[in-house]
Every structure is written in structure tokens, then in C-alpha cells.
Design a protein around this motif. Structure first.
Motif, PDB file in Angstrom:
ATOM      1  N   ARG A 211     -64.285  71.857 -45.958  1.00  0.00           N
ATOM      2  CA  ARG A 211     -64.766  70.755 -47.008  1.00  0.00           C
ATOM      3  C   ARG A 211     -64.790  69.802 -47.281  1.00  0.00           C
ATOM      4  NH1 ARG A 211     -63.002  72.716 -51.727  1.00  0.00           N
ATOM      5  NH2 ARG A 211     -64.977  73.541 -52.248  1.00  0.00           N
ATOM      6  N   THR A 212     -64.004  68.267 -46.587  1.00  0.00           N
ATOM      7  CA  THR A 212     -63.680  67.695 -46.209  1.00  0.00           C
ATOM      8  C   THR A 212     -64.665  66.718 -46.325  1.00  0.00           C
ATOM      9  OG1 THR A 212     -61.393  67.721 -45.953  1.00  0.00           O
ATOM     10  CG2 THR A 212     -61.871  65.620 -46.460  1.00  0.00           C
ATOM     11  N   MET A 213     -64.876  66.043 -47.332  1.00  0.00           N
ATOM     12  CA  MET A 213     -66.228  64.769 -47.217  1.00  0.00           C
ATOM     13  C   MET A 213     -65.832  63.135 -46.389  1.00  0.00           C
ATOM     14  SD  MET A 213     -69.367  66.568 -45.939  1.00  0.00           S
ATOM     15  CE  MET A 213     -69.892  65.377 -46.136  1.00  0.00           C
ATOM     16  N   MET A 214     -65.753  62.612 -45.573  1.00  0.00           N
ATOM     17  CA  MET A 214     -65.003  61.144 -45.661  1.00  0.00           C
ATOM     18  C   MET A 214     -66.146  59.900 -46.098  1.00  0.00           C
ATOM     19  SD  MET A 214     -63.584  59.771 -41.959  1.00  0.00           S
ATOM     20  CE  MET A 214     -64.615  58.618 -41.590  1.00  0.00           C
ATOM     21  N   PHE A 215     -66.102  59.009 -46.669  1.00  0.00           N
ATOM     22  CA  PHE A 215     -67.314  58.223 -46.917  1.00  0.00           C
ATOM     23  C   PHE A 215     -67.022  56.873 -46.127  1.00  0.00           C
ATOM     24  CE2 PHE A 215     -67.505  61.767 -50.021  1.00  0.00           C
ATOM     25  CZ  PHE A 215     -68.667  60.987 -50.936  1.00  0.00           C
ATOM     26  N   PHE A 216     -66.840  55.754 -46.132  1.00  0.00           N
ATOM     27  CA  PHE A 216     -66.596  54.900 -45.013  1.00  0.00           C
ATOM     28  C   PHE A 216     -68.232  54.125 -45.098  1.00  0.00           C
ATOM     29  CE2 PHE A 216     -69.347  57.152 -42.312  1.00  0.00           C
ATOM     30  CZ  PHE A 216     -70.461  56.265 -41.586  1.00  0.00           C
ATOM     31  N   ARG A 217     -67.635  52.781 -45.734  1.00  0.00           N
ATOM     32  CA  ARG A 217     -68.351  51.398 -45.893  1.00  0.00           C
ATOM     33  C   ARG A 217     -68.105  51.133 -44.331  1.00  0.00           C
ATOM     34  NH1 ARG A 217     -70.091  48.731 -49.739  1.00  0.00           N
ATOM     35  NH2 ARG A 217     -68.135  49.424 -51.055  1.00  0.00           N
ATOM     36  N   VAL A 218     -69.405  50.277 -44.363  1.00  0.00           N
ATOM     37  CA  VAL A 218     -70.438  49.853 -43.211  1.00  0.00           C
ATOM     38  C   VAL A 218     -70.291  48.273 -43.470  1.00  0.00           C
ATOM     39  CG1 VAL A 218     -71.791  49.820 -41.205  1.00  0.00           C
ATOM     40  CG2 VAL A 218     -71.600  51.543 -42.084  1.00  0.00           C
ATOM     41  N   TRP A 219     -71.407  47.994 -44.085  1.00  0.00           N
ATOM     42  CA  TRP A 219     -71.226  46.485 -44.339  1.00  0.00           C
ATOM     43  C   TRP A 219     -72.104  47.030 -46.516  1.00  0.00           C
ATOM     44  CZ3 TRP A 219     -76.426  42.610 -44.721  1.00  0.00           C
ATOM     45  CH2 TRP A 219     -76.090  41.684 -45.422  1.00  0.00           C
ATOM     46  N   ARG A 220     -73.280  46.733 -45.578  1.00  0.00           N
ATOM     47  CA  ARG A 220     -73.509  47.654 -47.633  1.00  0.00           C
ATOM     48  C   ARG A 220     -73.931  48.810 -47.625  1.00  0.00           C
ATOM     49  NH1 ARG A 220     -78.794  43.915 -46.343  1.00  0.00           N
ATOM     50  NH2 ARG A 220     -78.155  41.382 -47.415  1.00  0.00           N
ATOM     51  N   ALA A 221     -74.046  49.502 -46.866  1.00  0.00           N
ATOM     52  CA  ALA A 221     -74.178  50.906 -47.171  1.00  0.00           C
ATOM     53  C   ALA A 221     -72.665  51.743 -46.573  1.00  0.00           C
ATOM     54  CB  ALA A 221     -75.113  52.000 -45.624  1.00  0.00           C
ATOM     55  N   THR A 222     -72.507  52.656 -47.798  1.00  0.00           N
ATOM     56  CA  THR A 222     -71.283  53.575 -47.964  1.00  0.00           C
ATOM     57  C   THR A 222     -72.294  55.349 -47.103  1.00  0.00           C
ATOM     58  OG1 THR A 222     -70.229  52.565 -49.286  1.00  0.00           O
ATOM     59  CG2 THR A 222     -69.459  54.607 -48.547  1.00  0.00           C
ATOM     60  N   LEU A 223     -71.839  55.985 -45.877  1.00  0.00           N
ATOM     61  CA  LEU A 223     -72.126  56.930 -45.167  1.00  0.00           C
ATOM     62  C   LEU A 223     -71.170  58.031 -45.855  1.00  0.00           C
ATOM     63  CD1 LEU A 223     -73.551  55.642 -42.351  1.00  0.00           C
ATOM     64  CD2 LEU A 223     -74.482  55.653 -44.539  1.00  0.00           C
ATOM     65  N   ARG A 224     -71.450  59.418 -45.778  1.00  0.00           N
ATOM     66  CA  ARG A 224     -70.425  60.290 -45.613  1.00  0.00           C
ATOM     67  C   ARG A 224     -70.870  61.033 -45.053  1.00  0.00           C
ATOM     68  NH1 ARG A 224     -72.590  63.162 -51.403  1.00  0.00           N
ATOM     69  NH2 ARG A 224     -74.522  63.814 -50.740  1.00  0.00           N
ATOM     70  N   VAL A 225     -69.377  61.968 -44.024  1.00  0.00           N
ATOM     71  CA  VAL A 225     -69.951  62.358 -42.909  1.00  0.00           C
ATOM     72  C   VAL A 225     -68.649  63.683 -43.112  1.00  0.00           C
ATOM     73  CG1 VAL A 225     -68.196  61.226 -41.786  1.00  0.00           C
ATOM     74  CG2 VAL A 225     -70.088  62.459 -40.243  1.00  0.00           C
ATOM     75  N   PRO A 226     -68.788  64.892 -42.593  1.00  0.00           N
ATOM     76  CA  PRO A 226     -67.883  66.078 -42.843  1.00  0.00           C
ATOM     77  C   PRO A 226     -66.562  65.557 -41.584  1.00  0.00           C
ATOM     78  CG  PRO A 226     -70.261  67.575 -42.217  1.00  0.00           C
ATOM     79  CD  PRO A 226     -69.649  65.647 -42.026  1.00  0.00           C
ATOM     80  N   LEU A 227     -65.320  65.965 -42.214  1.00  0.00           N
ATOM     81  CA  LEU A 227     -63.883  65.008 -41.259  1.00  0.00           C
ATOM     82  C   LEU A 227     -63.849  66.177 -40.307  1.00  0.00           C
ATOM     83  CD1 LEU A 227     -61.694  62.991 -41.462  1.00  0.00           C
ATOM     84  CD2 LEU A 227     -60.478  64.372 -43.032  1.00  0.00           C
ATOM     85  N   LEU A 228     -64.011  66.845 -39.932  1.00  0.00           N
ATOM     86  CA  LEU A 228     -64.033  67.996 -38.501  1.00  0.00           C
ATOM     87  C   LEU A 228     -64.460  66.778 -38.059  1.00  0.00           C
ATOM     88  CD1 LEU A 228     -63.574  71.385 -39.894  1.00  0.00           C
ATOM     89  CD2 LEU A 228     -62.269  69.916 -39.440  1.00  0.00           C
ATOM     90  N   LEU A 229     -65.853  66.419 -38.192  1.00  0.00           N
ATOM     91  CA  LEU A 229     -66.922  66.194 -36.934  1.00  0.00           C
ATOM     92  C   LEU A 229     -66.356  64.671 -36.942  1.00  0.00           C
ATOM     93  CD1 LEU A 229     -69.237  66.219 -35.084  1.00  0.00           C
ATOM     94  CD2 LEU A 229     -70.590  65.213 -37.403  1.00  0.00           C
ATOM     95  N   VAL A 230     -65.751  63.956 -37.430  1.00  0.00           N
ATOM     96  CA  VAL A 230     -65.138  62.717 -37.224  1.00  0.00           C
ATOM     97  C   VAL A 230     -64.045  62.818 -36.255  1.00  0.00           C
ATOM     98  CG1 VAL A 230     -63.810  60.353 -38.104  1.00  0.00           C
ATOM     99  CG2 VAL A 230     -65.426  61.714 -39.228  1.00  0.00           C
ATOM    100  N   PHE A 231     -62.974  64.186 -36.439  1.00  0.00           N
ATOM    101  CA  PHE A 231     -62.232  64.590 -35.293  1.00  0.00           C
ATOM    102  C   PHE A 231     -62.266  64.749 -34.003  1.00  0.00           C
ATOM    103  CE2 PHE A 231     -59.437  66.225 -39.362  1.00  0.00           C
ATOM    104  CZ  PHE A 231     -58.733  64.661 -39.789  1.00  0.00           C
ATOM    105  N   ALA A 232     -63.415  65.227 -34.374  1.00  0.00           N
ATOM    106  CA  ALA A 232     -64.116  65.475 -33.111  1.00  0.00           C
ATOM    107  C   ALA A 232     -64.804  64.513 -32.483  1.00  0.00           C
ATOM    108  CB  ALA A 232     -65.236  66.779 -33.027  1.00  0.00           C
ATOM    109  N   GLY A 233     -65.200  63.608 -33.077  1.00  0.00           N
ATOM    110  CA  GLY A 233     -65.979  62.314 -31.940  1.00  0.00           C
ATOM    111  C   GLY A 233     -64.958  61.427 -31.492  1.00  0.00           C
ATOM    112  N   VAL A 234     -63.815  61.402 -31.741  1.00  0.00           N
ATOM    113  CA  VAL A 234     -62.312  60.649 -31.759  1.00  0.00           C
ATOM    114  C   VAL A 234     -61.679  61.184 -30.963  1.00  0.00           C
ATOM    115  CG1 VAL A 234     -60.198  59.215 -32.207  1.00  0.00           C
ATOM    116  CG2 VAL A 234     -61.713  59.525 -33.974  1.00  0.00           C
ATOM    117  N   ALA A 235     -62.222  61.941 -30.769  1.00  0.00           N
ATOM    118  CA  ALA A 235     -61.067  63.222 -29.275  1.00  0.00           C
ATOM    119  C   ALA A 235     -62.227  63.108 -28.354  1.00  0.00           C
ATOM    120  CB  ALA A 235     -61.106  65.137 -29.603  1.00  0.00           C
ATOM    121  N   LEU A 236     -63.252  63.175 -28.600  1.00  0.00           N
ATOM    122  CA  LEU A 236     -64.206  63.135 -27.367  1.00  0.00           C
ATOM    123  C   LEU A 236     -63.917  61.466 -26.564  1.00  0.00           C
ATOM    124  CD1 LEU A 236     -66.093  63.433 -25.502  1.00  0.00           C
ATOM    125  CD2 LEU A 236     -67.919  62.635 -27.395  1.00  0.00           C
ATOM    126  N   PHE A 237     -63.907  60.504 -27.783  1.00  0.00           N
ATOM    127  CA  PHE A 237     -63.659  59.188 -27.029  1.00  0.00           C
ATOM    128  C   PHE A 237     -62.675  58.824 -26.793  1.00  0.00           C
ATOM    129  CE2 PHE A 237     -62.245  54.922 -28.417  1.00  0.00           C
ATOM    130  CZ  PHE A 237     -63.112  54.236 -27.842  1.00  0.00           C
TER     131      PHE A 237
END
Length: 311
Positions: A211-237
Motif C-alpha cells: 500500500r506504500t506510495m512513493m512521491f518524487f520530485r522531478v523539477w516542478r512536478a511531484t509525481l507518485r507511484v506504487p513503491l513495489l513498481l519502483v522496486f521492480a523497475g530498479v531490479a530490471l535496470f
């Protein structure tokens, strides 16, 4: 490109060099449109530049591995593995000399180095993978540059946490995540002798961070994404980088000794679990916090979650 300088008192301070880059970037981007296709392209470009900046340790080390594969002479008086170790040390010295890492981040990177080297000593001993070539800068069958590959992962994790000013909602308690991370680390060793608990551990990860959501700032925009999806993306990288590194001969899996072939996609599970260890170590330095109060001029994505972060 580093993120905008955080408010006074924030623990996510920019290094001296990053502050210089930050000011130059703001001068360049000042007056750019806040909406429309150009604004989206600018945000995408800033995101990619930040990711490249966070990956600089690993990218330089990967370049050294590929360069050694392509151009390092076989009859050189210095063994290739020793040359890679020296290159890794010089990269680390450069990161500190040019203020690309802060002192508190260095402690996490050292911890990554130690835990990774211990795992390397065990895994090479049981034949999970092997390092070719000779060299003096080694512990047993493990050349010392191997620990720097884990340090590169640690460097990326702590830097991206700071550069994107990461914030979270519904983050699990750190003591609980630490227990799961410790069990994951133990399983990397124990599954050679008893049952492999990786699927149970994956279920525990999904239960804790689902249920954890991650918020990350790009420049002006602050976006949010499920943290498990981030884990999977970094593992793929990292899996992609692993394929490049094994092609470069940094190490070999048993099925690659007769000729290089793609690393098994099953390794994605191992890298996913390694991400958990990495993230937990970073939270020891940067405790997870909730999103900032919304600034309509800079944060188009408000935090509608009633849940407070519980570090």
C-alpha cells in the motif's frame, strides 16, 4: 540534474558541486512553460538527467568493465581484475574529491561494500558464479572490485533518494522492514542447505509495502507511484547492467562458461529482493517521511492520503 534546494533544515542537502549545477539548471529553465507538451518534455529530460547523475558511480564502473573487455591487453603486467579494482578505487576517490557524495552517504555505501563482499565470498565458494583471471587484489576467489559493484548500487540508492526528494505514504515501520531485509539476506546463504524461502519473502514484501506510495520530485512536478513498481523497475535496470557486466567478463555464471548467454530472467527475483535490503539500509540514513504540504505552484499532485508515515 539535482533537485531544487530543499527548505532550510531538510536533511536532503545538496553537495557543493550539486548546488552549483542546481543554480545553473534553474537559470537555464527559468521562464519555461509550466503546462503543455514542452513542459512535459522538460520534466522528462530533467528526470533522465537526475537518473544519470544518480547512476554515475555504477555507470563509470560499467564503462571500466566494458573497456577492459574490449581493449585491455592479455599480456599486460597488471592483471585485468587488479586494474578494475584500481579503477573502482579511483572512481570512489573521485566521488568524494568532487563532492559527489556526502559523508553520511559514504557510510551506507561502505556497508553495501561489506555485505556484498561477504555474499561474494560465499557464493563463489558454492559455485553460484565465478571470476576469471589472476590478480593479487583479491580475497580468496573474489577480486576486490566485486564489492564496488554492490557499492555502486548503494551509491545510486542514496543519491536518488536525495536528488528526487523521495517521500512516502503508508510506509511500514522501519523495524519491520529491517527484520524482512535481514531474513532476505540470510536466505541468500541458507537456501543452499535448507528450503528456499524467496517466495515467502516476496509475499512478506508485498504485504509490507503493497500500500506504500512513493512521491518524487522531478523539477516542478511531484509525481507518485506504487513503491513495489519502483522496486521492480530498479531490479530490471540492474539485470540489464548485469548482462553487460557478464558479457564484459566481470564474472560468469556456470551456464556462461562455454560461451556468453543472457542471464536468466529468474535473476530478476534475486535483484528484486536485493532492492529490499538496499532500501532498508538507506532508510537508516534517510528515515522515510511523508509528502510536503502542497505548493500549488510547484506540486501538481496533492497528497490525498489520510495516512501518516510511520518511520
Amino acid at each position: 540534474m539535482p533537485s531544487p534546494t530543499p527548505p532550510s533544515g531538510s536533511p536532503r542537502e545538496l553537495t557543493r558541486l550539486e548546488a552549483v549545477v542546481d543554480r545553473a539548471a534553474h537559470r537555464l529553465l527559468q521562464g519555461k512553460p509550466q503546462h503543455g507538451p514542452r513542459a512535459v518534455l522538460i520534466e522528462c529530460a530533467v528526470f533522465l538527467l537526475k537518473q544519470a547523475w544518480a547512476c554515475i558511480f555504477g555507470a563509470l564502473l560499467l564503462v571500466a568493465i566494458v573497456a577492459a573487455r574490449l581493449w585491455y591487453p592479455d599480456d599486460a603486467p597488471l592483471a585485468r581484475n587488479d586494474a578494475l579494482t584500481i579503477a573502482a578505487i579511483l572512481i570512489q576517490i573521485g566521488m568524494l574529491a568532487f563532492r559527489l557524495e556526502s559523508g553520511r552517504e559514504l557510510w551506507v555505501i561502505i556497508l553495501f561494500h561489506v555485505t556484498g563482499t561477504v555474499m561474494e565470498l560465499f557464493k563463489t565458494d558454492v559455485g553460484s558464479w565465478s571470476y576469471g583471471g589472476d590478480g593479487l587484489l583479491r580475497i580468496g576467489a573474489v577480486p576486490l572490485f566485486s564489492g564496488f559493484m554492490y557499492a555502486a548500487v548503494g551509491s545510486y540508492m542514496v543519491r536518488v533518494y536525495r536528488l528526487h526528494d523521495l517521500r512516502f505514504t503508508r510506509y511500514p515501520r522501519v523495524w519491520m522492514t529491517t527484520v524482512v531485509a535481514a531474513l532476505i539476506y540470510v536466505n541468500f546463504f541458507s537456501h543452499h542447505y535448507i528450503w528456499d524461502l524467496r517466495w515467502i519473502l516476496l509475499a512478506a514484501v508485498a504485504l509490507l509495502w503493497g500500500r506504500t506510495m512513493m512521491f518524487f520530485r522531478v523539477w516542478r512536478a511531484t509525481l507518485r507511484v506504487p513503491l513495489l513498481l519502483v522496486f521492480a523497475g530498479v531490479a530490471l535496470f540492474i539485470w540489464i547492467a548485469e548482462n553487460i557486466a557478464t558479457w564484459g567478463g566481470a564474472w560468469l555464471y556456470p551456464n556462461q562458461e562455454a560461451g556468453w548467454e543472457l542471464v536468466s530472467p529468474q535473476k530478476l527475483v534475486a535483484w528484486f529482493l536485493l532492492m529490499i535490503i538496499s532500501v532498508v539500509m538507506v532508510t537508516w540514513v534517510y528515515p522515510p517521511t511523508g509528502p510536503r504540504d502542497r505548493d500549488p505552484a510547484r506540486d501538481p499532485v496533492p497528497d490525498r492520503s489520510p495516512d501518516a508515515v510511520r518511520p
